[in-house]
Design a protein around this motif. Sequence first.
Motif, PDB file in Angstrom:
ATOM      1  N   ILE A 191       0.859  -1.185   0.000  1.00  0.00           N
ATOM      2  CA  ILE A 191       0.000   0.000   0.000  1.00  0.00           C
ATOM      3  C   ILE A 191       0.894   1.232   0.000  1.00  0.00           C
ATOM      4  O   ILE A 191       1.824   1.336   0.809  1.00  0.00           O
ATOM      5  CB  ILE A 191      -0.943   0.033   1.217  1.00  0.00           C
ATOM      6  CG1 ILE A 191      -1.861  -1.191   1.216  1.00  0.00           C
ATOM      7  CG2 ILE A 191      -1.781   1.315   1.204  1.00  0.00           C
ATOM      8  CD1 ILE A 191      -2.788  -1.261   2.428  1.00  0.00           C
ATOM      9  N   LEU A 192       0.609   2.154  -0.909  1.00  0.00           N
ATOM     10  CA  LEU A 192       1.370   3.391  -1.025  1.00  0.00           C
ATOM     11  C   LEU A 192       0.381   4.533  -1.220  1.00  0.00           C
ATOM     12  O   LEU A 192      -0.419   4.507  -2.152  1.00  0.00           O
ATOM     13  CB  LEU A 192       2.345   3.303  -2.197  1.00  0.00           C
ATOM     14  CG  LEU A 192       3.364   4.425  -2.359  1.00  0.00           C
ATOM     15  CD1 LEU A 192       4.629   3.891  -3.026  1.00  0.00           C
ATOM     16  CD2 LEU A 192       2.806   5.581  -3.178  1.00  0.00           C
ATOM     17  N   SER A 193       0.421   5.518  -0.324  1.00  0.00           N
ATOM     18  CA  SER A 193      -0.583   6.583  -0.348  1.00  0.00           C
ATOM     19  C   SER A 193       0.039   7.938  -0.039  1.00  0.00           C
ATOM     20  O   SER A 193       1.083   8.022   0.611  1.00  0.00           O
ATOM     21  CB  SER A 193      -1.674   6.267   0.687  1.00  0.00           C
ATOM     22  OG  SER A 193      -2.581   7.342   0.824  1.00  0.00           O
ATOM     23  N   MET A 224       7.887  12.830  -0.380  1.00  0.00           N
ATOM     24  CA  MET A 224       8.251  12.691  -1.786  1.00  0.00           C
ATOM     25  C   MET A 224       7.028  12.238  -2.590  1.00  0.00           C
ATOM     26  O   MET A 224       6.108  11.628  -2.050  1.00  0.00           O
ATOM     27  CB  MET A 224       9.389  11.681  -1.947  1.00  0.00           C
ATOM     28  CG  MET A 224      10.686  12.108  -1.282  1.00  0.00           C
ATOM     29  SD  MET A 224      11.347  13.650  -1.974  1.00  0.00           S
ATOM     30  CE  MET A 224      11.852  13.095  -3.605  1.00  0.00           C
ATOM     31  N   PRO A 225       7.007  12.524  -3.909  1.00  0.00           N
ATOM     32  CA  PRO A 225       5.864  12.133  -4.739  1.00  0.00           C
ATOM     33  C   PRO A 225       5.761  10.619  -4.894  1.00  0.00           C
ATOM     34  O   PRO A 225       6.720   9.880  -4.634  1.00  0.00           O
ATOM     35  CB  PRO A 225       6.145  12.813  -6.081  1.00  0.00           C
ATOM     36  CG  PRO A 225       7.624  13.010  -6.107  1.00  0.00           C
ATOM     37  CD  PRO A 225       8.018  13.278  -4.681  1.00  0.00           C
ATOM     38  N   LYS A 226       4.604  10.180  -5.339  1.00  0.00           N
ATOM     39  CA  LYS A 226       4.351   8.743  -5.439  1.00  0.00           C
ATOM     40  C   LYS A 226       5.329   8.026  -6.359  1.00  0.00           C
ATOM     41  O   LYS A 226       5.731   6.893  -6.079  1.00  0.00           O
ATOM     42  CB  LYS A 226       2.916   8.489  -5.918  1.00  0.00           C
ATOM     43  CG  LYS A 226       1.868   8.605  -4.831  1.00  0.00           C
ATOM     44  CD  LYS A 226       0.496   8.172  -5.329  1.00  0.00           C
ATOM     45  CE  LYS A 226      -0.525   8.209  -4.194  1.00  0.00           C
ATOM     46  NZ  LYS A 226      -1.867   7.778  -4.644  1.00  0.00           N
ATOM     47  N   ASN A 227       5.696   8.652  -7.474  1.00  0.00           N
ATOM     48  CA  ASN A 227       6.596   7.948  -8.395  1.00  0.00           C
ATOM     49  C   ASN A 227       7.924   7.633  -7.719  1.00  0.00           C
ATOM     50  O   ASN A 227       8.511   6.570  -7.939  1.00  0.00           O
ATOM     51  CB  ASN A 227       6.793   8.750  -9.683  1.00  0.00           C
ATOM     52  CG  ASN A 227       7.688   9.963  -9.509  1.00  0.00           C
ATOM     53  OD1 ASN A 227       8.912   9.864  -9.577  1.00  0.00           O
ATOM     54  ND2 ASN A 227       7.084  11.121  -9.278  1.00  0.00           N
ATOM     55  N   HIS A 228       8.397   8.545  -6.880  1.00  0.00           N
ATOM     56  CA  HIS A 228       9.637   8.316  -6.137  1.00  0.00           C
ATOM     57  C   HIS A 228       9.458   7.169  -5.145  1.00  0.00           C
ATOM     58  O   HIS A 228      10.317   6.275  -5.046  1.00  0.00           O
ATOM     59  CB  HIS A 228      10.033   9.593  -5.397  1.00  0.00           C
ATOM     60  CG  HIS A 228      11.239   9.447  -4.522  1.00  0.00           C
ATOM     61  ND1 HIS A 228      12.524   9.666  -4.977  1.00  0.00           N
ATOM     62  CD2 HIS A 228      11.361   9.093  -3.211  1.00  0.00           C
ATOM     63  CE1 HIS A 228      13.384   9.460  -3.999  1.00  0.00           C
ATOM     64  NE2 HIS A 228      12.711   9.112  -2.915  1.00  0.00           N
ATOM     65  N   ASN A 229       8.343   7.181  -4.435  1.00  0.00           N
ATOM     66  CA  ASN A 229       8.118   6.154  -3.416  1.00  0.00           C
ATOM     67  C   ASN A 229       7.818   4.789  -4.021  1.00  0.00           C
ATOM     68  O   ASN A 229       8.138   3.757  -3.418  1.00  0.00           O
ATOM     69  CB  ASN A 229       6.998   6.598  -2.478  1.00  0.00           C
ATOM     70  CG  ASN A 229       7.456   7.702  -1.536  1.00  0.00           C
ATOM     71  OD1 ASN A 229       8.655   7.846  -1.280  1.00  0.00           O
ATOM     72  ND2 ASN A 229       6.524   8.485  -1.028  1.00  0.00           N
ATOM     73  N   ILE A 230       7.205   4.777  -5.202  1.00  0.00           N
ATOM     74  CA  ILE A 230       7.026   3.501  -5.907  1.00  0.00           C
ATOM     75  C   ILE A 230       8.390   2.881  -6.194  1.00  0.00           C
ATOM     76  O   ILE A 230       8.617   1.683  -5.981  1.00  0.00           O
ATOM     77  CB  ILE A 230       6.237   3.707  -7.217  1.00  0.00           C
ATOM     78  CG1 ILE A 230       4.759   3.983  -6.918  1.00  0.00           C
ATOM     79  CG2 ILE A 230       6.361   2.476  -8.123  1.00  0.00           C
ATOM     80  CD1 ILE A 230       3.947   4.385  -8.135  1.00  0.00           C
ATOM     81  N   LYS A 231       9.310   3.708  -6.663  1.00  0.00           N
ATOM     82  CA  LYS A 231      10.659   3.212  -6.967  1.00  0.00           C
ATOM     83  C   LYS A 231      11.379   2.751  -5.700  1.00  0.00           C
ATOM     84  O   LYS A 231      12.158   1.789  -5.736  1.00  0.00           O
ATOM     85  CB  LYS A 231      11.458   4.295  -7.683  1.00  0.00           C
ATOM     86  CG  LYS A 231      10.931   4.615  -9.080  1.00  0.00           C
ATOM     87  CD  LYS A 231      11.656   5.802  -9.691  1.00  0.00           C
ATOM     88  CE  LYS A 231      11.076   6.169 -11.039  1.00  0.00           C
ATOM     89  NZ  LYS A 231      11.715   7.391 -11.605  1.00  0.00           N
ATOM     90  N   LEU A 257       5.294   8.052 -14.496  1.00  0.00           N
ATOM     91  CA  LEU A 257       6.606   8.587 -14.127  1.00  0.00           C
ATOM     92  C   LEU A 257       7.489   7.508 -13.498  1.00  0.00           C
ATOM     93  O   LEU A 257       8.715   7.543 -13.637  1.00  0.00           O
ATOM     94  CB  LEU A 257       6.441   9.756 -13.152  1.00  0.00           C
ATOM     95  CG  LEU A 257       5.862  11.045 -13.750  1.00  0.00           C
ATOM     96  CD1 LEU A 257       5.567  12.062 -12.651  1.00  0.00           C
ATOM     97  CD2 LEU A 257       6.822  11.648 -14.780  1.00  0.00           C
ATOM     98  N   ALA A 258       6.852   6.569 -12.814  1.00  0.00           N
ATOM     99  CA  ALA A 258       7.609   5.465 -12.207  1.00  0.00           C
ATOM    100  C   ALA A 258       7.918   4.370 -13.218  1.00  0.00           C
ATOM    101  O   ALA A 258       8.691   3.454 -12.927  1.00  0.00           O
ATOM    102  CB  ALA A 258       6.829   4.882 -11.031  1.00  0.00           C
ATOM    103  N   GLY A 259       7.289   4.452 -14.395  1.00  0.00           N
ATOM    104  CA  GLY A 259       7.550   3.476 -15.448  1.00  0.00           C
ATOM    105  C   GLY A 259       6.843   2.153 -15.270  1.00  0.00           C
ATOM    106  O   GLY A 259       7.327   1.122 -15.746  1.00  0.00           O
ATOM    107  N   ILE A 260       5.681   2.166 -14.588  1.00  0.00           N
ATOM    108  CA  ILE A 260       4.947   0.917 -14.384  1.00  0.00           C
ATOM    109  C   ILE A 260       3.501   1.083 -14.854  1.00  0.00           C
ATOM    110  O   ILE A 260       2.998   2.206 -14.954  1.00  0.00           O
ATOM    111  CB  ILE A 260       4.969   0.472 -12.904  1.00  0.00           C
ATOM    112  CG1 ILE A 260       4.184   1.454 -12.018  1.00  0.00           C
ATOM    113  CG2 ILE A 260       6.407   0.323 -12.416  1.00  0.00           C
ATOM    114  CD1 ILE A 260       4.018   0.971 -10.582  1.00  0.00           C
TER     115      ILE A 260
END
Length: 292
Positions: A191-193, A224-231, A257-260
Amino acid sequence: MGQDVAARGSERLRGKGLVRQRSLLAGLIFWLLFDQAKSNSPPRQLSGLTLNESTDLAYGVLKKVQHDVAGELVKKSSYFHPMQKPDSLIFDMDGTLWDAVDTYAYSWNLVFSEMGIDKTITRDVLAGMVGMEGKKVIEILMPEFDHDKRVEIYSTVNDRRHNLIREKGGILYDGVREGLKELAEHYPLFILSNCAKGIIRQFIDWAGIDDLIKDELAHGVNFMPKNHNIKLLMDKHGLQNPVYVGDTAGDGEQSRLAGIPFVFVSYGFGTTDDYDVKFDDFPSLVKYFTSL
């Protein structure tokens, strides 16, 4: 239908039908022209057209068919891609797994009352900001205060919210608890929010899904933004091809942006046309990913 596939398939079939009809029309015109040439008869009109006009018409129809066929081949790839099986699923929380907007609004209004601030936040106002980062939320909700005061109020709201989630909770979307249990048999779940630190943990405990979630990461941990935290999650757990499941256009943008791939659930708070696959309810999502 939960999965947005049937409608796109029907649209594709309708497109093919138009191409087939135009092909038949062009073929009919050329057959008539060929029959006339074979009989060496003088030029005659075809549906009120001269031979030259008929030839121009047939040529135009064939060019249109050629254009449409090419267009169909290009568009075919944008209707629906059967997704490659991911190695993990990363979920947004608010608007994807549950609706706790009433509890969130209550926490704001409780703090305003405690601090003697004559202000009320409604559900509708807050629902329109679900998924935004905290700094953006406080700018919109409290334009009359300077930055430091906004941060002070927001920090107090989040402190109150921890207890309120335990007491009031929220509304878990239909099929989420059972669906997560089924999905956890096939994938590691995360979970990422864009919520404050500790809120995801409060949700997990309230929903009773601690044994199903491998890890979680909130915006409030590092801002940090979601794309950063996804990575970050990908690097931490060695994820090679995860997907992100969310309910807003912002979720889609951050996934790109995270490439997924982005999986859109339409029952939440946002709308978007930029997704890899869409579901109108959680059980449909579960059925799809457990069948890959």
